[in-house]
Structures are given as structure tokens and as C-alpha cells.
Design a protein around this motif. Structure first.
Motif, PDB file in Angstrom:
ATOM      1  N   VAL A   1      -6.638  -3.234  11.322  1.00 11.40           N
ATOM      2  CA  VAL A   1      -5.247  -4.153  11.351  1.00 11.40           C
ATOM      3  C   VAL A   1      -4.340  -3.768  10.309  1.00 11.40           C
ATOM      4  N   VAL A   2      -4.966  -3.257   9.361  1.00 11.99           N
ATOM      5  CA  VAL A   2      -4.104  -2.665   8.400  1.00 11.99           C
ATOM      6  C   VAL A   2      -3.377  -1.809   8.589  1.00 11.99           C
ATOM      7  N   ARG A   3      -3.895  -0.671   9.128  1.00 11.63           N
ATOM      8  CA  ARG A   3      -3.292   0.506   9.949  1.00 11.63           C
ATOM      9  C   ARG A   3      -2.362   0.360  10.972  1.00 11.63           C
ATOM     10  N   ALA A   4      -2.381  -0.846  11.677  1.00 10.30           N
ATOM     11  CA  ALA A   4      -1.426  -1.087  12.799  1.00 10.30           C
ATOM     12  C   ALA A   4      -0.378  -2.083  12.059  1.00 10.30           C
ATOM     13  N   SER A   5      -0.448  -2.428  10.726  1.00  9.93           N
ATOM     14  CA  SER A   5       0.817  -3.127  10.251  1.00  9.93           C
ATOM     15  C   SER A   5       1.936  -2.119   9.849  1.00  9.93           C
ATOM     16  N   GLY A   6       1.690  -0.943   9.886  1.00 11.63           N
ATOM     17  CA  GLY A   6       2.855  -0.099   9.396  1.00 11.63           C
ATOM     18  C   GLY A   6       3.095   0.117   7.972  1.00 11.63           C
ATOM     19  N   LEU A   7       2.302  -0.885   7.368  1.00  7.45           N
ATOM     20  CA  LEU A   7       2.616  -0.878   5.810  1.00  7.45           C
ATOM     21  C   LEU A   7       1.934   0.464   5.147  1.00  7.45           C
ATOM     22  N   PRO A   8       2.493   0.994   4.096  1.00 16.11           N
ATOM     23  CA  PRO A   8       1.732   2.022   3.422  1.00 16.11           C
ATOM     24  C   PRO A   8       0.338   1.496   2.801  1.00 16.11           C
ATOM     25  N   ASN A   9      -0.632   2.196   3.068  1.00 17.16           N
ATOM     26  CA  ASN A   9      -2.053   1.984   2.940  1.00 17.16           C
ATOM     27  C   ASN A   9      -2.886   3.080   2.689  1.00 17.16           C
ATOM     28  N   HIS A  10      -4.134   2.778   1.875  1.00 16.23           N
ATOM     29  CA  HIS A  10      -5.095   3.640   1.476  1.00 16.23           C
ATOM     30  C   HIS A  10      -6.519   3.186   1.414  1.00 16.23           C
ATOM     31  N   THR A  11      -7.201   3.803   2.122  1.00 12.62           N
ATOM     32  CA  THR A  11      -8.879   3.201   2.160  1.00 12.62           C
ATOM     33  C   THR A  11      -9.649   4.084   1.357  1.00 12.62           C
ATOM     34  N   ASP A  12     -10.391   3.616   0.447  1.00  8.62           N
ATOM     35  CA  ASP A  12     -11.434   4.468  -0.138  1.00  8.62           C
ATOM     36  C   ASP A  12     -12.851   3.897   0.105  1.00  8.62           C
ATOM     37  N   ALA A  13     -13.877   4.190  -0.687  1.00  9.35           N
ATOM     38  CA  ALA A  13     -15.340   3.778  -0.254  1.00  9.35           C
ATOM     39  C   ALA A  13     -15.291   2.431  -0.782  1.00  9.35           C
ATOM     40  N   MET A  14     -14.563   1.817  -1.189  1.00  6.85           N
ATOM     41  CA  MET A  14     -14.341   0.237  -1.943  1.00  6.85           C
ATOM     42  C   MET A  14     -13.487  -0.524  -1.703  1.00  6.85           C
ATOM     43  N   PHE A  15     -12.462  -0.016  -1.471  1.00 10.95           N
ATOM     44  CA  PHE A  15     -11.199  -0.934  -1.300  1.00 10.95           C
ATOM     45  C   PHE A  15     -10.206  -0.396  -0.272  1.00 10.95           C
ATOM     46  N   THR A  16      -9.396  -1.073   0.250  1.00  8.83           N
ATOM     47  CA  THR A  16      -8.252  -0.773   0.843  1.00  8.83           C
ATOM     48  C   THR A  16      -7.093  -1.457   0.108  1.00  8.83           C
ATOM     49  N   THR A  17      -5.996  -0.267  -0.009  1.00  4.78           N
ATOM     50  CA  THR A  17      -4.845  -0.816  -0.924  1.00  4.78           C
ATOM     51  C   THR A  17      -3.709  -0.813   0.330  1.00  4.78           C
ATOM     52  N   ILE A  18      -2.746  -1.945  -0.072  1.00  6.90           N
ATOM     53  CA  ILE A  18      -1.681  -1.903   0.743  1.00  6.90           C
ATOM     54  C   ILE A  18      -0.409  -2.182  -0.191  1.00  6.90           C
ATOM     55  N   GLU A  19       0.721  -1.769   0.544  1.00  6.14           N
ATOM     56  CA  GLU A  19       1.837  -1.821  -0.369  1.00  6.14           C
ATOM     57  C   GLU A  19       2.975  -2.521   0.559  1.00  6.14           C
ATOM     58  N   GLY A  20       3.658  -3.543  -0.091  1.00  6.48           N
ATOM     59  CA  GLY A  20       4.812  -4.340   0.802  1.00  6.48           C
ATOM     60  C   GLY A  20       5.130  -5.470  -0.208  1.00  6.48           C
ATOM     61  N   GLU A  21       6.091  -6.387   0.665  1.00  6.56           N
ATOM     62  CA  GLU A  21       6.606  -7.641   0.088  1.00  6.56           C
ATOM     63  C   GLU A  21       5.278  -8.564   0.050  1.00  6.56           C
ATOM     64  N   TRP A  22       5.427  -9.494  -0.687  1.00  6.49           N
ATOM     65  CA  TRP A  22       4.316 -10.597  -0.717  1.00  6.49           C
ATOM     66  C   TRP A  22       3.894 -11.248   0.674  1.00  6.49           C
ATOM     67  N   ASP A  23       4.747 -11.816   1.362  1.00  8.85           N
ATOM     68  CA  ASP A  23       4.515 -12.321   2.465  1.00  8.85           C
ATOM     69  C   ASP A  23       3.931 -11.369   3.596  1.00  8.85           C
ATOM     70  N   GLU A  24       4.267 -10.317   3.604  1.00  2.61           N
ATOM     71  CA  GLU A  24       3.899  -9.271   4.542  1.00  2.61           C
ATOM     72  C   GLU A  24       2.463  -8.664   4.308  1.00  2.61           C
ATOM     73  N   VAL A  25       2.472  -8.429   2.987  1.00  6.62           N
ATOM     74  CA  VAL A  25       1.034  -7.994   2.527  1.00  6.62           C
ATOM     75  C   VAL A  25       0.060  -9.030   2.772  1.00  6.62           C
ATOM     76  N   PHE A  26       0.082 -10.281   2.310  1.00  9.25           N
ATOM     77  CA  PHE A  26      -0.744 -11.102   2.532  1.00  9.25           C
ATOM     78  C   PHE A  26      -1.193 -11.725   4.069  1.00  9.25           C
ATOM     79  N   ALA A  27       0.099 -11.500   4.907  1.00 10.80           N
ATOM     80  CA  ALA A  27      -0.375 -11.941   6.270  1.00 10.80           C
ATOM     81  C   ALA A  27      -1.179 -10.818   7.121  1.00 10.80           C
ATOM     82  N   VAL A  28      -0.952  -9.654   6.382  1.00 13.92           N
ATOM     83  CA  VAL A  28      -2.133  -8.490   7.006  1.00 13.92           C
ATOM     84  C   VAL A  28      -3.476  -8.602   6.461  1.00 13.92           C
TER      85      VAL A  28
END
Length: 105
Positions: A29-56
Motif C-alpha cells: 500500500v505504501v509503495r503504491a502511494s507514490g510517496l517517498p518511503n523506506h522500509t527497514d526491519a522494524m518500521f516503514t517511514t513515509i514522507e509527505g503532507e499530513w493528510d496524504e501520509v495519514f491516508a496511506v
């Protein structure tokens, strides 16, 4: 803003302790959003504006919900209006600081 999140199901049938299929559904879901993101062993981090990040994050949480009767969600946010590219920029600045420190030794 940057938001690091971890989402996992519990209470599902099967009783196994592996959640990789559920996490894969969330990361898809995160990757399909098109927002910058990074996944590691514990967390996925996503970057964007408040509404778009929390919708994802909501959609990713909903995807994990299909794997259990409960969902656990952990969030950490860095809210810094007017800044973009921090998903990479923060790490680059850290690496530069480490290089400077190494040169002092």
C-alpha cells in the motif's frame, strides 16, 4: 513530514508468530502511494503532507486488518513544515557528521 510506523495483526487464526504476509500487504500500500518511503526491519517511514501520509497509513492499517482480529499500530512523526527530501537528507547529514568525527580521531 516524516512518519515512521509499524503495523502488525494479532488474534488471527493459525497461531503463528510470523507477520511477514501482513507487513507485505501494508508495504505494498505504501509503495503504491507514490510517496517517498523506506522500509527497514522494524518500521516503514513515509514522507509527505499530513493528510496524504495519514491516508496511506490508514489504508496500510486496513490491509493488515485482514490478517487478524486486532491491529497494533506504532507511530513516530517528525513534523517540519516547509522541508522536503528529509527521508534522504537526514541520513546524508548523519553520514557527513560521522565522516567528520572519523577524521578527528
Amino acid at each position: 513530514m516524516l512518519v515512521a510506523f509499524s503495523v502488525a495483526p494479532s488474534g488471527g487464526a493459525g497461531g503463528g508468530d510470523s507477520v511477514h504476509d501482513a507487513v507485505a500487504a501494508a508495504v505494498a500500500v505504501v509503495r503504491a502511494s507514490g510517496l517517498p518511503n523506506h522500509t527497514d526491519a522494524m518500521f516503514t517511514t513515509i514522507e509527505g503532507e499530513w493528510d496524504e501520509v495519514f491516508a496511506v497509513i490508514k489504508d496500510a492499517t486496513d490491509a493488515v486488518g485482514a490478517f487478524g482480529t486486532r491491529v497494533s499500530l506504532v507511530l513516530k512523526a517528525d513534523i517540519r513544515p516547509g522541508h522536503t527530501g528529509e527521508l534522504i537528507g537526514k541520513v546524508e547529514r548523519l553520514e557527513q557528521a560521522l565522516e567528520r568525527e572519523a577524521q578527528l580521531d
